[in-house]
Design a protein around this motif. Structure first.
Motif, PDB file in Angstrom:
ATOM      1  N   SER A 133      91.624  74.852  65.993  1.00  0.00           N
ATOM      2  CA  SER A 133      90.616  74.473  66.976  1.00  0.00           C
ATOM      3  C   SER A 133      90.917  75.029  68.359  1.00  0.00           C
ATOM      4  N   VAL A 210      87.676  76.351  63.283  1.00  0.00           N
ATOM      5  CA  VAL A 210      86.658  75.726  64.130  1.00  0.00           C
ATOM      6  C   VAL A 210      86.112  76.738  65.129  1.00  0.00           C
ATOM      7  N   ASN A 214      81.934  73.608  67.923  1.00  0.00           N
ATOM      8  CA  ASN A 214      82.875  72.654  67.336  1.00  0.00           C
ATOM      9  C   ASN A 214      82.581  72.386  65.856  1.00  0.00           C
ATOM     10  N   VAL A 215      82.387  73.477  65.108  1.00  0.00           N
ATOM     11  CA  VAL A 215      82.072  73.384  63.683  1.00  0.00           C
ATOM     12  C   VAL A 215      83.183  74.063  62.886  1.00  0.00           C
ATOM     13  N   ASP A 216      83.697  73.362  61.879  1.00  0.00           N
ATOM     14  CA  ASP A 216      84.660  73.957  60.969  1.00  0.00           C
ATOM     15  C   ASP A 216      83.872  74.769  59.945  1.00  0.00           C
ATOM     16  N   VAL A 217      83.882  76.084  60.095  1.00  0.00           N
ATOM     17  CA  VAL A 217      83.009  76.927  59.279  1.00  0.00           C
ATOM     18  C   VAL A 217      83.467  77.004  57.820  1.00  0.00           C
ATOM     19  N   GLU A 219      83.953  74.404  55.909  1.00  0.00           N
ATOM     20  CA  GLU A 219      83.424  73.265  55.151  1.00  0.00           C
ATOM     21  C   GLU A 219      82.092  73.537  54.453  1.00  0.00           C
TER      22      GLU A 219
END
Length: 376
Positions: A133, A210, A214-217, A219
């Motif tokens: 992150s 991330v 703020n997106v965990d790509v 997932e």
């Protein structure tokens, strides 16, 4: 350096560039991150590391299927910590040259289609760590192996670039060496931008990955197995398996309709021909001739209402940009689907991926035919 894949694909995505911090030390980071930019002149993807003693920035063109990192040692390579690798070292692979008890390998430039022979050397290499992150401290490897290239094999690289970063399926590639040095899994994630103004990134090691906002790509992704070609697809490596990454495309659809193609071309043959190879050294998707003709014929028919304009090399089918409607996924054009291991696993491409602004006011279908000696 003839490649035999029948579909060579480059994936594009907009990303966050993690900023560098001041050098410190850390033994076992969770992951590493390299910034990637797209060179406007050559369309090559370029990353930057720090190497040598004292540390200096080194720009490298990214080749996702190349076997190792190589650097031009003929011009300005000065370091107090570089060491040549002996043939008896575990770093030296079985299939290599050995002169004067110095391990040697062949740096390979698949952009200029050139190759040479050089010593395997170790030196200090420093790179940015991350928790997935946020950027962490810069960490270093004291004896990171690479191969010495020459000015000859550096021809065709982007301005300021002095070598290539190989991410391929070998023990000497960047992912394998980082995993060995820092004791994290041998895996990496590549996210590249289609724009020369928006940066990309390569993660090595564990997620999360991330990106803004703020997106965990990792997932929401759908996954497909990587396929290994048992026959090498680069020059100078007879007897070895390919270091390139292939995926198992089963069919190609345009607006939901499967193309009438010879599907055996989508599989890797016993001779190592065919298949779908992931590439970062070819700026556009390259198709075998019969697949290209079926693909473009179907795609172009569905754009019959848009004004065709003169072709802009290397593209064959170009249009006036005024004839398209813009959407959040780029201009509205037929959807392209690569059907993978099942009907529910599909790689979909929209206007942002399939159309290229070849010049002001002109959009071209960003796929090219694999004519002999043209791209591979």
């Amino acid at each position: 350096m003839a490649s035999t894949s029948h579909l060579s694909i480059l994936l594009f995505s907009l990303l966050l560039l993690l900023a560098a911090t001041s050098p410190t030390t850390a033994k076992n980071p969770r992951a590493l991150v390299l910034p990637v930019t797209k060179d406007a002149s050559t369309l090559q993807y370029v990353t930057k590391i720090a190497q040598r003693t004292p540390l200096v920035p080194v720009k490298l063109t990214v080749d996702i299927g190349s076997r190792f990192m190589w650097v031009n040692c003929e011009q300005g390579y000065n370091s107090t910590s570089d060491r040549k690798v002996r043939c008896s070292s575990p770093i030296c692979p079985p299939l290599r040259g050995c002169g004067g008890n110095i391990c040697g390998l062949g740096p390979d430039n698949r952009i200029s289609k050139t190759g040479t022979f050089g010593d395997v050397v170790t030196d200090v290499l420093a790179v940015q760590s991350t928790d997935g992150s946020n950027p962490g401290p810069i960490v270093s490897v004291r004896r990171f192996p690479f191969v010495c290239g020459t000015a000859f094999v550096s021809q065709g690289l982007a301005s300021g670039v002095t070598g290539m970063a190989g991410l391929g399926i070998t023990n000497l590639s960047l992912p394998a060496q980082f995993a060995s040095a820092f004791k994290f899994p041998n895996k990496f994630a590549v996210c590249l931008s289609s724009s020369t103004n928006s940066p990309g990134v390569i993660f090595f090691g564990n997620g999360p990955y991330v990106l803004l906002p703020n997106v965990d790509v990792s997932e929401p992704l759908v996954y497909t197995p990587l396929i290994k070609n048992p026959v090498n697809t680069a020059s100078g490596f007879l007897g070895e398996a390919s270091a390139d990454y292939f995926i198992g495309v089963k069919s190609i659809k345009i607006n939901g309709k499967a193309l009438p193609i010879n599907k055996t071309l989508l599989a890797i043959s016993e001779e190592g021909k065919g298949g779908t190879m992931i590439s970062t050294v070819h700026p556009y998707t390259v198709m075998e001739t019969s697949i290209y003709k079926a693909f473009t014929s179907t795609f172009v028919k569905q754009l019959a209402g848009v004004t065709r304009v003169a072709a802009v090399a290397p593209f064959e089918f170009c249009y006036s940009a005024k004839g398209f409607v813009s959407t959040r996924l780029g201009v509205r054009v037929p959807q392209i689907d690569l059907v993978l291991q099942s009907k529910s696993v599909v790689w979909s491409m929209f206007g942002a991926n399939s159309m290229v602004e070849a010049r002001e006011g002109v959009l071209c279908l960003g796929f090219v035919e694999n004519k002999p000696h043209a791209y591979f």
